[in-house]
Design an enzyme around this catalytic site. Sequence first.
Site, mmCIF file in Angstrom:
data_model
loop_
_atom_site.group_PDB
_atom_site.id
_atom_site.type_symbol
_atom_site.label_atom_id
_atom_site.label_comp_id
_atom_site.label_asym_id
_atom_site.label_seq_id
_atom_site.Cartn_x
_atom_site.Cartn_y
_atom_site.Cartn_z
ATOM 1 N N ARG A 224 0.827 -1.180 -0.137
ATOM 2 C CA ARG A 224 -0.148 -0.048 0.229
ATOM 3 C C ARG A 224 0.828 1.306 0.061
ATOM 4 N NH1 ARG A 224 -3.456 -2.931 -1.472
ATOM 5 N NH2 ARG A 224 -5.376 -3.174 -0.439
ATOM 6 N N HIS A 272 -0.866 -0.147 -10.211
ATOM 7 C CA HIS A 272 -1.343 -0.900 -9.101
ATOM 8 C C HIS A 272 -1.794 -2.078 -9.988
ATOM 9 C CE1 HIS A 272 -3.475 -0.849 -5.050
ATOM 10 N NE2 HIS A 272 -3.223 -2.337 -5.508
#
Length: 309
Positions: A224, A272
């Site tokens: 993250r 991502h």
Amino acid sequence: MRILLHRADGVTEPWVRDFASVLPQAEVVVWQEGVHCAPCDYAVLWSPPAALLDHLAKVKAIFLTGAGVDAILKFGDALPPVPIIRLGDAGMAVQMAEYVAHAVLRYYRRFDEYERQARRGVWAPLPQFDKSQFTVGVMGMGMLGKRVLDSLAQFGFPLRGWSRGHKEIAGVACFAGEEGLDEFLRGTRVLVCMLPLTPDTTNLLARANLSKLPEGAFVINVARGAHLAEPDLLTLIKSGHIAGATLDVFRNEPLPGPHPFWDEPRITITPHISALTLRSESVAQIAGKIGALERGEQVADVVDRARGY
């Protein structure tokens, strides 16, 4: 049976079709803000908005279409006291192993430097790194982290891992807790972050810890964005202490156009995509777990809310 479905990307029709094929007895209801729907038995969610929480009051369990849980746990006590169940593997582990192995090999074989040389029209073989000194350290040794370590072991890299609690993995030097973090970092040439995001791990990769890596180290973040203090990483790269970084996650996504990372050639940016949710595998896994819950059986991958993963 009624299943409440929400996808932050708005792509719901393929999920509805797949659930219809494996759970024909279920009615899948796509959540829409401002539209009332009757109570549902289960919820299948990805990054839900706060407005959806009112529709969870009667569900027996909440399923997440991903491995991360921070997007749901941020709601805290507003969530109903039912099991929150994340995906197990569902095809993500091998994708993560591919991504990390590629990044590690790219740095070890110095392909990042050859790419920069090629853009300048430079033909210049570089000295090979000593593999025995090219230690890869993985932070987070859950299912995905173990799969990455297994993949890297095939190439003969020295491996180490760090986790909150002590673990033993054959062929991996394992460290745990705050007392083991410094030693882990000081001996790691390539740092791979695969940690769950919790209050304890937020900003864990800030200057104080990144500076403990040996000079010329590399950073790979597939967890993250909030694990990493972005200005600190940029400062350490510009100073030369960090030789390069491969980042798949960021504090703000999409990464804003004016962000300084775009202008730093030693930072590799991907949007991502290190481990994408594979829909058919995910639906099959969720359907299997719903069946187990209906039979009163226990299921795997239930989130520990106190631990945050």
